[in-house]
Design an enzyme around this catalytic site. Structure first.
Site, mmCIF file in Angstrom:
data_model
loop_
_atom_site.group_PDB
_atom_site.id
_atom_site.type_symbol
_atom_site.label_atom_id
_atom_site.label_comp_id
_atom_site.label_asym_id
_atom_site.label_seq_id
_atom_site.Cartn_x
_atom_site.Cartn_y
_atom_site.Cartn_z
ATOM 1 N N LEU A 124 0.820 -1.207 0.000
ATOM 2 C CA LEU A 124 0.000 0.000 0.000
ATOM 3 C C LEU A 124 0.855 1.258 0.000
ATOM 4 C CD1 LEU A 124 -2.805 1.382 0.252
ATOM 5 C CD2 LEU A 124 -2.575 1.149 2.744
ATOM 6 N N PRO A 127 6.561 5.966 -1.721
ATOM 7 C CA PRO A 127 7.464 7.063 -1.341
ATOM 8 C C PRO A 127 6.731 8.385 -1.143
ATOM 9 C CG PRO A 127 8.453 5.737 -3.074
ATOM 10 C CD PRO A 127 7.057 5.233 -2.898
ATOM 11 N N GLY A 130 2.316 7.762 2.708
ATOM 12 C CA GLY A 130 2.206 6.798 3.785
ATOM 13 C C GLY A 130 0.897 7.022 4.510
ATOM 14 N N SER A 131 0.874 8.085 5.324
ATOM 15 C CA SER A 131 -0.364 8.414 6.033
ATOM 16 C C SER A 131 -1.486 8.806 5.072
ATOM 17 C CB SER A 131 -0.098 9.556 7.024
ATOM 18 O OG SER A 131 0.800 9.142 8.026
ATOM 19 N N GLN A 335 15.749 1.414 31.814
ATOM 20 C CA GLN A 335 16.182 2.254 32.934
ATOM 21 C C GLN A 335 16.450 1.405 34.180
ATOM 22 O OE1 GLN A 335 16.796 5.387 32.462
ATOM 23 N NE2 GLN A 335 17.340 5.969 34.557
ATOM 24 N N GLY A 338 19.711 -0.410 33.593
ATOM 25 C CA GLY A 338 20.887 0.437 33.481
ATOM 26 C C GLY A 338 21.753 0.089 32.283
ATOM 27 N N GLU A 362 1.038 0.453 10.380
ATOM 28 C CA GLU A 362 -0.424 0.294 10.389
ATOM 29 C C GLU A 362 -1.127 1.602 10.751
ATOM 30 O OE1 GLU A 362 -0.734 -2.112 8.895
ATOM 31 O OE2 GLU A 362 -0.096 -4.014 9.750
#
Length: 380
Positions: A124, A127, A130-131, A335, A338, A362
């Site tokens: 789908l 270049p 996309g959205s 976190q 570490g 998606e």
């Protein structure tokens, strides 16, 4: 434990979890290093895990969409990349073939797709687009009794290794946008060129740029009717977004399990760091979020199975909250751990990279929020 699930879903989870432990976890790093897991997809097909909702007459187990979501969740705990390939093949491609393909396409492709013997990529994004997917520039022109397809697709999961492609192409005026887009199943051949796209996370998915150069197909290759792509793609995205929510859920569980295990081994100031209240708060916070998101994801899948009009609303919520959880949980786990968490030897480091993709594919979360706003307004 969950009101949206039945006993059959417990069995599905058990089967999926055993497969993950035996076959996925030992290969997760190999996938992350770029290995496309085609043999694992075939094994999943044999177990009925690749498309659990597929009907028995096509070689599927005849279960439901909730089963699909559970499989994806379990896979994502070890390999979000394999989970991603699975959700595209199962919740989108197989779904489309079952509901919208011609008899000829079903006969040739459906059972092999369910069994993992043939992989079909969903082509789908481009270049340019996309959205704004329905501004696509790939064309399908009528020449004699055939359609000739030309264009370039980008960010295509499984694109490097797919046996065929479900291609969205323009079949009318670009001014009409979504009203003149058609889906075609195009078999890999000399007219198809693919090139790898290097990505930060979900490596091993065969992400590619795919070019179609005068690919010729007949009317039987149309999926969803002429100019009918919009309806099919919307259903695909809602299915896919629910599954992305499940992927985020699985990533979060995998990350916090890894971190919690580490805190029981790691000693600082003469005690395991699990004894520190701040560490307990980190873990408790993520676990609370996991339970909340689990309820949303399972509810979305339940609404899909019941053909509820609320499914699109919950699909957006599942995707948005699941992806946010994935990023938050992996960041928190890193976190807690570490320097070791930041090391490339750490599973959490891999999951952290993979988590970011869930906020993008998606449908970027900003687009999801646009849709969510409209649906929330509708249902109040």
């Amino acid at each position: 434990m969950f009101p949206q699930l039945d006993e059959i879903h417990t069995l599905v989870r058990k089967t999926a979890r055993e497969f993950v432990e035996k076959r996925v976890e030992p290969n997760a790093r190999r996938i992350d290093q770029g290995w496309y897991p085609k043999e694992l997809l075939r094994e999943m097909g044999e177990l009925g895990l690749l498309a659990p909702h597929a009907p028995p007459e096509y070689g599927g187990p005849g279960l439901d969409f909730r089963s699909m979501v559970i499989v994806v969740e379990e896979l994502a705990k070890a390999s979000p990349a394999l989970a991603t390939v699975t959700e595209v093949q199962g919740s989108m491609i197989v779904y489309d073939l079952i509901h919208y393909a011609s008899g000829e396409l079903k006969e040739k492709w459906l059972e092999p797709a369910i069994r993992g013997e043939k992989i079909i990529a969903f082509a789908l994004s481009e270049p340019c687009c996309g959205s704004d997917a329905f501004s696509l520039e790939t064309t399908a022109e009528r020449v004699g009794g055939s359609w000739v397809i030309n264009g370039t697709k980008l960010w295509i999961t499984s694109g490097l290794y797919a046996d065929a492609f479900l291609v969205a192409a323009r079949t009318g005026s670009p001014k009409e946008k979504h009203k003149t887009v058609t889906l075609f199943l195009v078999e890999r051949g000399r007219c198809v060129e693919t090139a790898p796209v290097a990505v930060m996370g979900v490596r091993g998915t065969g992400t590619a740029e795919v070019k179609f150069n005068n690919c010729e197909v007949g009317d039987e290759a149309i999926v969803g009717g002429l100019n009918g792509a919009f309806k099919v793609v919307l259903e695909d995205l809602n299915n896919g977004r629910t599954c992305v929510g499940a992927i985020g859920l699985g990533i979060a569980q995998g990350a916090i399990k890894e971190a919690e295990s580490y805190t029981k081994r790691r000693v600082a100031f003469d005690m395991p760091i699990i004894n520190f209240q701040v560490v307990q708060h980190y873990i408790a916070s993520i676990k609370a979020q996991i339970e909340a998101v689990r309820g949303v994801v399972y509810t979305a899948a339940y609404f899909r199975d019941k053909n509820s009009e609320l499914f699109p609303l919950y699909a957006q919520i599942a995707k948005y909250l699941g992806s946010r959880l994935a990023v938050d949980a992996t960041r928190t786990a890193m976190q807690i751990m570490g320097g070791f968490g930041y090391s490339t030897d750490s599973k959490v480091e891999m999951l952290y990279r993979d988590a970011k993709a869930t906020e993008i594919y998606e449908g970027a979360n900003e687009i999801v929020l646009n849709t969510l706003f409209k649906l929330a307004e509708k249902y109040g």
